[in-house]
Design an enzyme around this catalytic site. Sequence first.
Site, short mmCIF file in Angstrom:
data_model
loop_
_atom_site.label_atom_id
_atom_site.label_comp_id
_atom_site.label_asym_id
_atom_site.label_seq_id
_atom_site.Cartn_x
_atom_site.Cartn_y
_atom_site.Cartn_z
N GLU A 220 0.89 -1.17 0.00
CA GLU A 220 0.00 0.00 0.00
C GLU A 220 0.92 1.21 0.00
O GLU A 220 1.47 1.58 1.04
CB GLU A 220 -0.88 -0.02 1.26
CG GLU A 220 -1.89 -1.15 1.29
CD GLU A 220 -3.08 -0.92 0.37
OE1 GLU A 220 -3.34 0.24 0.00
OE2 GLU A 220 -3.73 -1.90 0.00
N CYS A 254 -2.11 9.65 2.59
CA CYS A 254 -1.66 9.06 1.32
C CYS A 254 -2.62 9.37 0.18
O CYS A 254 -2.20 9.48 -0.96
CB CYS A 254 -1.49 7.56 1.48
SG CYS A 254 -2.99 6.75 2.04
P1 NAD Z 1 8.16 4.80 4.96
O1 NAD Z 1 8.14 3.98 3.71
O2 NAD Z 1 9.31 5.68 5.20
O3 NAD Z 1 8.08 3.85 6.26
C1 NAD Z 1 7.07 2.85 6.40
C2 NAD Z 1 7.59 1.73 7.31
O4 NAD Z 1 8.74 1.15 6.69
C3 NAD Z 1 8.01 2.18 8.70
O5 NAD Z 1 7.53 1.23 9.65
C4 NAD Z 1 9.54 2.18 8.64
O6 NAD Z 1 10.14 1.79 9.86
C5 NAD Z 1 9.85 1.13 7.57
N1 NAD Z 1 11.05 1.47 6.80
C6 NAD Z 1 11.50 2.72 6.48
N2 NAD Z 1 12.63 2.64 5.74
C7 NAD Z 1 12.89 1.31 5.59
C8 NAD Z 1 13.92 0.60 4.92
N3 NAD Z 1 14.90 1.21 4.28
N4 NAD Z 1 13.88 -0.77 4.96
C9 NAD Z 1 12.87 -1.41 5.60
N5 NAD Z 1 11.88 -0.78 6.26
C10 NAD Z 1 11.88 0.57 6.25
O7 NAD Z 1 6.77 5.59 4.96
P2 NAD Z 1 6.25 6.65 6.01
O8 NAD Z 1 7.07 7.89 5.91
O9 NAD Z 1 6.06 6.03 7.34
O10 NAD Z 1 4.78 6.93 5.41
C11 NAD Z 1 4.57 7.81 4.36
C12 NAD Z 1 4.39 7.08 3.04
O11 NAD Z 1 3.42 6.05 3.17
C13 NAD Z 1 3.86 8.00 1.96
O12 NAD Z 1 4.47 7.70 0.74
C14 NAD Z 1 2.37 7.63 1.90
O13 NAD Z 1 1.74 7.95 0.69
C15 NAD Z 1 2.42 6.18 2.16
N6 NAD Z 1 1.16 5.70 2.69
C16 NAD Z 1 0.39 4.88 1.92
C17 NAD Z 1 -0.84 4.45 2.39
C18 NAD Z 1 -1.73 3.55 1.60
O14 NAD Z 1 -2.70 3.04 2.17
N7 NAD Z 1 -1.48 3.31 0.32
C19 NAD Z 1 -1.27 4.85 3.65
C20 NAD Z 1 -0.45 5.69 4.39
C21 NAD Z 1 0.77 6.10 3.91
#
Ligand code: NAD
Length: 478
Positions: A220, A254
């Site tokens: 997602e 998002c």
């Molecule tokens: P992110 O991708 O930075 O982090 C998400 C999760 O991944 C966190 O738990 C983090 O600890 C982990 N993570 C971060 N970097 C990582 C890596 N290098 N390797 C493995 N795991 C890692 O996202 P965010 O900043 O928490 O959220 C914002 C993003 O999420 C935006 O792009 C938003 O559009 C998206 N989002 C999508 C939905 C949806 O339903 N499609 C909902 C909410 C947010």
Amino acid sequence: MLNHSISEQNNTDLEHLFKSQLLTSTLWRSSSADDRIARLKKIRTWIKDHQQEIRNALKNDFGKPESETDLSEIFPVTAEINHSIKKLHKWMTPKSVSTPLPMLGTSGSIYHEPKGRSLIIAPWNYPFNLSIGPLISALSAGCPVILKPSEMTPHTSELISKMISELFAPKEVAVVLGGIETSQALLKLPFDHIFFTGSPTVGKIVMKAAAENLSSVTLELGGKSPAIVDEDADCKDAAEKLIWGKYVNCGQTCIAPDYLLVHESKLENLFSEMKVAIQKMYDPDFKGIEKSPDMARIVNDKHFNRLTENIEDALSKGAQLVFGGNSDQHTRYIEPTILRNVSDEMQVMEEEIFGPILPVKSYTSLGEAIDYVNSKPKPLALYFFGVNAEQSSKVLRETSSGNAVINDCVLHYLHMELPFGGVNNSGIGKAHGYHGFLAFSNEKGVLKQRVGLNNVTLLRPPYGIKAKQIIASLIKWF
Ligand code: NAD
């Protein structure tokens, strides 16, 4: 290792935890709908009894208004639970399929078996909803779960950890707290399914890791969701809906409308209506939006700096402020900001904004707006405002997006019968209701044959003339 939730873990702890869920995954494979419903009800009761604690955690993490927590963190989860409780018996019943002529005499059906041990990795922006929502789908499907909430919302993540430790044994559901390293250690384990919510960049890392174990994935993700305001749109109606959809959670959503494409004839009218809508929603007493109890804050300094730089970058490259532009580093407040005259060289048009900045571009024909959308990666959502049904169906036909909404925005998230999710860069797989249940289920096609009946008797080797004739007619007629 702490009792149920794990905060200071090493890889051996994680492997141990993962192994401990193996037996559960086997036992839960034959769990009844009532067993699963009982688990969902435990969560629902806990939420009801701890609603104020959930609100406090979100308030502490990024000043989220209580009503927004109720509406966008608690309600979607309880709605998901109630929907699953109502439908689970039906979802779990094997579904008969019709029998094609060459299969005459057999019967076919689809069974839904739990995929098994599942990993849920959640983001920070709706930290309760996006951790517990997928958990409801996993438990409905009969899967044990390791859940890693975001490190960026520590109060909510701690609370989730407490909730799960009170309701489940770690061999059933466990919360692991930690950041990137923890996430990457978890991703090395051969989970049966990984449900990741976050950015497209990290989504690619997750998918690569999943490929090592051929774990299935639901991704997602995010991206830039456009909203088109067409020449016959009702500007007041569109403005009110867009302002709420953009500024709820302070734009850190998002599916927020990331940018607007507005028919040139509607531009001025829409701007005035948007200003009125901002005033009505966030400054009804003229005390200043900053004083509004209904405007959340930016989650941390890194994102605050990124967003204020985005505004500066746009203004330095020729964009003009229609509204807002002010900010306060100390409280991480950014005023709802609307920009016009934006171009693709500006950061606001290159990256997902994820904050209270709304860039607006104008167009002269709908085809031009469609071409613009199609020149970008496929968005998570696309919004169209306009009353001409031909124009809206043209947009639906000629663009690709995870979801689409006509004459509203963001609302589809709460529709439990609709699949929710992205397409390619904005996501893979779907969530919510039956679609969430499917994400954690293996759809097992089962064919039942009668003893003594064989549909291919005449087609066995040696392949004589008769067999060849039958094969030829199969190709011709079926
Ligand atoms: P992110 O991708 O930075 O982090 C998400 C999760 O991944 C966190 O738990 C983090 O600890 C982990 N993570 C971060 N970097 C990582 C890596 N290098 N390797 C493995 N795991 C890692 O996202 P965010 O900043 O928490 O959220 C914002 C993003 O999420 C935006 O792009 C938003 O559009 C998206 N989002 C999508 C939905 C949806 O339903 N499609 C909902 C909410 C947010």
